[in-house]
Design a protein around this motif. Structure first.
Motif, PDB file in Angstrom:
ATOM      1  N   GLU A  43       0.842  -1.196   0.000  1.00  0.00           N
ATOM      2  CA  GLU A  43       0.000   0.000   0.000  1.00  0.00           C
ATOM      3  C   GLU A  43       0.875   1.243   0.000  1.00  0.00           C
ATOM      4  O   GLU A  43       2.079   1.160   0.210  1.00  0.00           O
ATOM      5  CB  GLU A  43      -0.862  -0.003   1.267  1.00  0.00           C
ATOM      6  N   SER A  44       0.254   2.399  -0.191  1.00  0.00           N
ATOM      7  CA  SER A  44       1.063   3.602  -0.081  1.00  0.00           C
ATOM      8  C   SER A  44       1.515   3.756   1.358  1.00  0.00           C
ATOM      9  O   SER A  44       0.771   3.432   2.287  1.00  0.00           O
ATOM     10  CB  SER A  44       0.283   4.832  -0.546  1.00  0.00           C
ATOM     11  N   HIS A 430       0.871  -1.382  -6.946  1.00  0.00           N
ATOM     12  CA  HIS A 430      -0.021  -1.949  -5.943  1.00  0.00           C
ATOM     13  C   HIS A 430      -1.081  -2.815  -6.606  1.00  0.00           C
ATOM     14  O   HIS A 430      -1.962  -3.327  -5.948  1.00  0.00           O
ATOM     15  CB  HIS A 430      -0.634  -0.838  -5.085  1.00  0.00           C
ATOM     16  N   LEU A 432      -2.142  -6.125  -8.146  1.00  0.00           N
ATOM     17  CA  LEU A 432      -1.670  -7.505  -8.159  1.00  0.00           C
ATOM     18  C   LEU A 432      -1.781  -8.140  -9.538  1.00  0.00           C
ATOM     19  O   LEU A 432      -1.021  -9.036  -9.873  1.00  0.00           O
ATOM     20  CB  LEU A 432      -2.450  -8.324  -7.130  1.00  0.00           C
ATOM     21  N   GLY A 433      -2.729  -7.664 -10.342  1.00  0.00           N
ATOM     22  CA  GLY A 433      -2.832  -8.167 -11.710  1.00  0.00           C
ATOM     23  C   GLY A 433      -1.572  -7.846 -12.496  1.00  0.00           C
ATOM     24  O   GLY A 433      -1.031  -8.694 -13.207  1.00  0.00           O
ATOM     25  N   LEU A 471      -4.493  -8.782   0.805  1.00  0.00           N
ATOM     26  CA  LEU A 471      -4.379  -8.057  -0.462  1.00  0.00           C
ATOM     27  C   LEU A 471      -5.090  -8.803  -1.570  1.00  0.00           C
ATOM     28  O   LEU A 471      -5.831  -8.232  -2.373  1.00  0.00           O
ATOM     29  CB  LEU A 471      -2.904  -7.888  -0.849  1.00  0.00           C
ATOM     30  N   SER A 474      -8.933  -8.713  -1.137  1.00  0.00           N
ATOM     31  CA  SER A 474      -9.663  -7.448  -1.108  1.00  0.00           C
ATOM     32  C   SER A 474     -10.002  -6.943  -2.506  1.00  0.00           C
ATOM     33  O   SER A 474     -10.802  -6.020  -2.654  1.00  0.00           O
ATOM     34  CB  SER A 474      -8.865  -6.394  -0.342  1.00  0.00           C
ATOM     35  N   MET A 475      -9.402  -7.507  -3.538  1.00  0.00           N
ATOM     36  CA  MET A 475      -9.730  -7.064  -4.893  1.00  0.00           C
ATOM     37  C   MET A 475     -10.705  -8.031  -5.541  1.00  0.00           C
ATOM     38  O   MET A 475     -10.499  -9.230  -5.508  1.00  0.00           O
ATOM     39  CB  MET A 475      -8.461  -7.006  -5.745  1.00  0.00           C
ATOM     40  N   ALA A 486     -12.561  -6.637   2.921  1.00  0.00           N
ATOM     41  CA  ALA A 486     -11.738  -5.432   3.051  1.00  0.00           C
ATOM     42  C   ALA A 486     -10.792  -5.581   4.229  1.00  0.00           C
ATOM     43  O   ALA A 486     -11.107  -6.266   5.197  1.00  0.00           O
ATOM     44  CB  ALA A 486     -12.626  -4.221   3.260  1.00  0.00           C
ATOM     45  N   ILE A 487      -9.618  -4.959   4.114  1.00  0.00           N
ATOM     46  CA  ILE A 487      -8.708  -4.942   5.256  1.00  0.00           C
ATOM     47  C   ILE A 487      -9.171  -3.814   6.161  1.00  0.00           C
ATOM     48  O   ILE A 487      -9.229  -2.669   5.734  1.00  0.00           O
ATOM     49  CB  ILE A 487      -7.262  -4.691   4.804  1.00  0.00           C
ATOM     50  N   PRO A 488      -9.519  -4.116   7.396  1.00  0.00           N
ATOM     51  CA  PRO A 488     -10.005  -3.048   8.268  1.00  0.00           C
ATOM     52  C   PRO A 488      -8.883  -2.090   8.636  1.00  0.00           C
ATOM     53  O   PRO A 488      -7.710  -2.448   8.583  1.00  0.00           O
ATOM     54  CB  PRO A 488     -10.497  -3.801   9.501  1.00  0.00           C
ATOM     55  N   GLY A 489      -9.242  -0.868   8.988  1.00  0.00           N
ATOM     56  CA  GLY A 489      -8.265   0.087   9.498  1.00  0.00           C
ATOM     57  C   GLY A 489      -7.349   0.646   8.420  1.00  0.00           C
ATOM     58  O   GLY A 489      -7.582   0.477   7.235  1.00  0.00           O
ATOM     59  N   THR A 490      -6.321   1.328   8.861  1.00  0.00           N
ATOM     60  CA  THR A 490      -5.368   1.912   7.931  1.00  0.00           C
ATOM     61  C   THR A 490      -3.957   1.502   8.310  1.00  0.00           C
ATOM     62  O   THR A 490      -3.743   0.886   9.343  1.00  0.00           O
ATOM     63  CB  THR A 490      -5.442   3.457   7.968  1.00  0.00           C
ATOM     64  N   ARG A 506      -4.557  -5.231  12.227  1.00  0.00           N
ATOM     65  CA  ARG A 506      -5.556  -5.316  11.155  1.00  0.00           C
ATOM     66  C   ARG A 506      -5.783  -6.766  10.744  1.00  0.00           C
ATOM     67  O   ARG A 506      -6.495  -7.030   9.781  1.00  0.00           O
ATOM     68  CB  ARG A 506      -5.075  -4.530   9.933  1.00  0.00           C
TER      69      ARG A 506
ATOM     70  N   ASP B 189      -6.079   3.450  -2.214  1.00  0.00           N
ATOM     71  CA  ASP B 189      -5.224   2.285  -2.080  1.00  0.00           C
ATOM     72  C   ASP B 189      -6.020   0.997  -2.230  1.00  0.00           C
ATOM     73  O   ASP B 189      -7.213   0.977  -1.965  1.00  0.00           O
ATOM     74  CB  ASP B 189      -4.626   2.313  -0.677  1.00  0.00           C
ATOM     75  N   ALA B 194     -11.529  -1.697  -1.306  1.00  0.00           N
ATOM     76  CA  ALA B 194     -12.521  -2.695  -0.913  1.00  0.00           C
ATOM     77  C   ALA B 194     -13.437  -2.156   0.174  1.00  0.00           C
ATOM     78  O   ALA B 194     -14.647  -2.390   0.144  1.00  0.00           O
ATOM     79  CB  ALA B 194     -11.809  -3.963  -0.438  1.00  0.00           C
ATOM     80  N   GLN B 195     -12.862  -1.391   1.118  1.00  0.00           N
ATOM     81  CA  GLN B 195     -13.700  -0.805   2.171  1.00  0.00           C
ATOM     82  C   GLN B 195     -14.776   0.091   1.572  1.00  0.00           C
ATOM     83  O   GLN B 195     -15.948   0.028   1.952  1.00  0.00           O
ATOM     84  CB  GLN B 195     -12.840   0.040   3.130  1.00  0.00           C
ATOM     85  N   PRO B 262      -5.405  -7.041 -16.456  1.00  0.00           N
ATOM     86  CA  PRO B 262      -4.486  -7.982 -15.816  1.00  0.00           C
ATOM     87  C   PRO B 262      -5.145  -8.605 -14.586  1.00  0.00           C
ATOM     88  O   PRO B 262      -5.790  -7.923 -13.805  1.00  0.00           O
ATOM     89  CB  PRO B 262      -3.300  -7.105 -15.413  1.00  0.00           C
ATOM     90  N   LEU B 263      -4.999  -9.913 -14.450  1.00  0.00           N
ATOM     91  CA  LEU B 263      -5.610 -10.618 -13.320  1.00  0.00           C
ATOM     92  C   LEU B 263      -4.518 -11.186 -12.408  1.00  0.00           C
ATOM     93  O   LEU B 263      -3.433 -11.501 -12.874  1.00  0.00           O
ATOM     94  CB  LEU B 263      -6.493 -11.765 -13.830  1.00  0.00           C
ATOM     95  N   PRO B 264      -4.835 -11.310 -11.118  1.00  0.00           N
ATOM     96  CA  PRO B 264      -3.817 -11.827 -10.190  1.00  0.00           C
ATOM     97  C   PRO B 264      -3.619 -13.329 -10.342  1.00  0.00           C
ATOM     98  O   PRO B 264      -3.907 -14.085  -9.440  1.00  0.00           O
ATOM     99  CB  PRO B 264      -4.388 -11.463  -8.810  1.00  0.00           C
TER     100      PRO B 264
END
Lengths: 564, 321
Positions: A43-44, A430, A432-433, A471, A474-475, A486-490, A506, B189, B194-195, B262-264
């Motif tokens: 992530e950033s 960031h 993954l694809g 990661l 989440s996509m 989703a990944i909770p928090g930051t 997290r 990000d 997702a959130q 592109p796919l993971p």
């Protein structure tokens, strides 16, 4: 494992801010081989950009490299001074940034931007070669003269020999330009005069090395005494700085001026020492014991190097060294007479534009950046990065600002160039694809550390770290129907990074120990490592989330056994 | 020209766009940003608009919400024409259509607190009861996953994902029926995307929202939308339910777009071949010219092509196309 082109060891970088020390990178190790792509995902704020900026020597002034080494072609880039760095940055190691528009000059025609660096580099290289060659020849000549005076060695007149060598080297270059075939090495087309020169150089080198060994024996104790000062528990800045200066002076005196390609330990020593002393006193929040260890490490490395030099002085084969020296000198002489006319540069630029897939290069050559679309601009940036024929290409999210179809084209282009030029690529993203498309190996970064490291298939088909799981899940992909995980928090605040595993707060699979102790990198296979306590033999057995397991099952079915 | 099936005229259609054209004049040249775009949204539906940058998807969204006057064409909201309304009339409607923007940094006023940002819409619409405003703001903040304590802070104190939540809260407080989400997650990000998607999904179920979802990330659009329209050079070239579109893409541009994702999945990626779409070249039948139109090929599946090649390409299409 193939030989690594670049190796990063235990890199720690922090930034000094008003609120305290931001620990951006906390101990990163990786290496990249020839013609290999390493993707860094995260992530950033995970420290991926800071890591590559450190490699490029582009850190801002409030950044402190607290420890680590970046080894490239036998030297540590972190100790290299700015002048030397300019020969590496953009030349041996090139970088492509996210936004092509901000890396192009909007009021310069792109042809100029492509040729500017080429023309400048040749000019600077000529000057540099001339300076180095002149200095070396003078040093060599005086060493040879002294050797003659000392032993009366019959090698002829050193001055004349050096002059003849220069003429030989320049002629060799001109012949090459005119297309007259020459032997690949100096030895192959060595005439009698050249052999005489090699003989002379040999005695000069031997004399110089002997002199150096003598000086080292005289000064070793002084260096050892200086080292004691840095052990002081209550240091004073003035004392350390004075001692550092004296130590640097002593060290530089011990350099053999005739060492081929310079001395890679002594030459960068003063700079490294000065930097560390400055860090030690400049920032209150810095880990002082770490810096002290760095200083002592530097000094110990210097001492070990000196000992090796003085011990080996009688065992070295000076004949071989003389030959190598002649080769290096020939290269320098060639560099001195190398020229590049504007027309030649243009021709080269057009070839590059052709290579990166810009249609009608002749026509585009004199256009401005704003006349190009985003994808074309990125191609131009890639062409500029390739102009100096680098060995390593760093791509920092080069396609994030582009459309999906254009992204696909640029990725194909980078992949093609990598294969054709055998480039080592470090690819930051960031997505993954994109990683699955580009990478040979993957490093997943979180909170300044690499949490998982492995071959691309291992990361995608056998992910081991909960962060990688998160990661991946989440996509949405093409078959996702359920609620996204989703990944909770930051991401954590890196001024006071959490103790233990930084991802633990997290992480729904976190164990108690994750909050207390940092997990080491556990080995999954020979090429696959993950820093999570879940891999400890005593840990409870935890399966990866169902979403990913099912997805991987689907992939396996699709390829029918091609995946392990 | 384009005729959509008659079911679009029934009562549960919330938004109907017909033959929308939006041209921008710059000196003598005319930029046809949107030309002849027609689609409709049923109540509670998510309609995704995808395409490359510059294809007119954002312009379409902005024209619907009244930021531009359309060059020609009609926009119906709940059966009532809204594109030619006066300022006063439009204002009454405005609270029912809200927009969420791409960049949470530039879409929030840095000198306003979260409370001011979120409550501004209520104030403009004449709500004066302070306690009502307060209770509404806190309710909405909680709904988007922010705490009451956040209300007094300024946008710069928040992370990107939280800022996007503020933007969503500002839209949701007006109790809109239609939300136009213009790339709401592309500046965020991965983990935060997702959130926000989950949040939008949640709100959609709870509030019964209808959403026009504009994006270029196809996997997100596929996951989030019921139906998808693919835009290319200002025109919709293909429109179908999202499953149908991804399973049976017909228009060559859609195919090229899908082949570029592109796919993971490394093995898939090593084998993926990008399809190239060069309209007019490679002997491609013309799918874009002036004489093309949208035809219904399967149920609810529209493709733009020339009429005389429709049958040879796709077999006999549905007669009401």
């Amino acid at each position: 494992m193939m030989e690594a082109k670049i190796r990063v060891k235990n890199l720690r970088v922090s930034f000094q801010s008003d609120d305290g020390r931001v620990q951006a990178v906390r101990g990163v190790d990786f290496e990249v081989g020839r013609a290999e792509t390493l993707a860094i995902v995260g992530e950033s704020g995970s420290g991926k950009s800071v890591t590559v900026k450190t490699i490029m020597g582009l850190l801002p002034s409030n950044a402190a490299v607290e420890s680590g080494e970046i080894l490239y072609s036998g030297r540590d880039l972190l100790l290299t001074d700015e002048r030397e760095y300019q020969k590496i940055r953009g030349d041996r190691i090139s970088m492509i940034f996210q936004d092509p528009m901000s890396s192009l000059n909007p009021i310069m025609r792109i042809g100029e931007q492509l040729t500017e660096a080429m023309l400048l580099k040749v000019r600077v290289r000529r000057r540099e070669c001339r300076r180095r060659l002149k200095k070396y020849m003078e040093d060599l000549q005086s060493a040879m003269e002294k050797a003659v005076a000392l032993k009366g060695a019959a090698i002829g007149d050193p001055e004349k020999l050096c002059e003849e060598f220069m003429q030989y080297a320049i002629k060799r270059k001109q012949d090459k330009k005119a297309g007259i075939a020459r032997g690949v090495s100096v030895l192959q087309d060595a005439g009698e005069e050249l052999l005489k020169f090699i003989d002379g150089a040999e005695s000069g080198l031997r004399y110089s090395a002997g002199l150096q060994a003598e000086r080292i024996r005289e000064n070793t104790d002084i260096i050892k005494q200086s080292r004691e000062v840095f052990l002081n528990k209550e240091p004073s800045r003035r004392e350390w700085e004075r001692e550092g200066k004296a130590l640097s002076k002593t060290a530089l005196k011990l350099m053999d001026p005739l060492a081929i390609n310079g001395d890679t330990v002594i030459a960068p020593f003063p700079r490294g020492l000065r930097k560390q002393i400055k860090l030690f006193f400049q920032y209150r929040s810095i880990d002082r014991e770490q810096i002290r260890a760095n200083i002592l490490g530097l000094t110990d490395r210097l001492l070990a190097h000196l000992k090796e030099l003085s011990d080996s002085v009688d065992k070295r084969d000076y004949n071989i060294e003389a030959l190598k020296t002649t080769g290096v000198l020939t290269e320098l002489a060639e560099g001195e007479v190398e020229t590049l006319t504007a027309a030649e540069a243009k021709k080269k630029a057009l070839e590059l534009m052709e290579e990166v897939g810009i249609p009608h290069p002749e026509e585009k050559y004199s256009q401005y950046p704003f006349e190009f679309s985003g994808g074309m601009r990125q191609r131009i940036v890639i062409a500029i990065a390739l102009a100096a024929d680098p060995e390593i290409l760093i791509c920092d999210e080069p396609t994030t600002a582009l459309d999906v179809t254009i992204q696909s084209q640029i990725l194909e282009l980078i992949n093609r160039i990598k294969k054709e030029r055998k480039l080592s690529v470090i690819f930051i993203t960031h997505d993954l694809g994109v990683v699955a498309n580009m990478a040979d190996r993957v490093a997943v970064m979180y909170a300044g550390k690499i949490v998982e490291y492995g071959k691309v298939d291992e990361i995608f088909y056998h992910p081991a770290h909960p962060y990688t799981w998160a990661l991946l899940s989440s996509m949405p992909d093409m078959d996702t129907k359920d609620k996204l995980e989703a990944i909770p928090g930051t991401t954590p605040n890196m001024i006071c990074p959490p103790e233990g595993d930084a991802f633990a707060p997290r992480n729904k699979y976190a164990l108690e120990i994750d909050f207390e102790q940092m997990p080491p990198l556990f080995k999954v296979t020979d090429t696959h490592y993950a820093a999570t306590w879940l891999l400890h033999p005593d840990a409870p057995k935890v399966e990866m989330p169902a979403v990913i397991r099912e997805r991987i099952e689907r992939m396996k079915e699709r390829y029918d056994g091609t995946i392990e | 020209m384009t005729e959509l099936s008659s079911e679009n005229n029934t009562q549960d259609t919330l938004l109907r766009v017909e033959h929308l054209c939006q041209y921008f004049k710059k000196g003598k040249s005319v930029n046809k940003a949107v030309s002849d775009v027609s689609f409709s949204l049923k109540k509670g539906e998510v309609f995704g608009l995808v395409g490359e940058s510059g294809c007119g998807k954002t312009t379409t969204g902005r024209t619907i919400i009244g930021l531009y006057k359309p060059t020609s064409g009609e926009i119906y909201y709940n059966g009532k024409r809204i594109d030619n309304l006066g300022r006063q009339e439009y204002k009454k409607l405005a609270s029912k259509i809200q927009m969420i923007y791409q960049d949470p940094v530039s879409s929030l006023d840095p000198r306003m607190t979260v409370f001011d940002i979120v409550s501004e819409g209520l104030l403009i619409n004449g709500v004066k009861d302070r306690s009502l405003i307060e209770s509404r703001v806190y309710e909405v903040l909680e709904m988007v996953g922010l705490a009451k304590g956040h209300a007094g802070r300024y946008p710069h104190e928040f992370s990107g994902g939280q800022r996007q939540r503020i933007g969503i809260a500002r839209a949701v407080i007006m109790e809109p029926e239609l939300i136009i989400a213009d790339e709401p997650v592309s500046a965020l990000d991965v983990s935060v995307q997702a959130q926000v998607i989950n949040l939008l999904n949640d709100l959609r179920d709870r509030l019964g929202l209808t959403i026009l979802f504009i994006a270029h990330d196809l996997s997100v659009v596929k996951y989030f939308s019921d139906r998808i329209g693919v835009m290319y050079f200002g025109r919709i070239v293909e429109m179908a339910s999202s499953q149908e579109l991804f399973d049976h893409p017909l228009h060559p541009y859609t195919r090229s777009l899908l082949s570029a994702i592109p796919l993971p999945d490394p093995v898939y990626e090593k084998m993926r071949k990008r399809k190239v779409y060069n309209p007019g070249e490679d002997g491609d039948p013309d799918f874009l010219g002036e004489d093309t139109a949208l035809f219904e090929i399967g149920e609810g599946h529209f493709v733009r092509c020339r009429e005389n090649i429709r049958d040879s390409l796709f077999g006999t299409g549905n007669e009401n196309g």
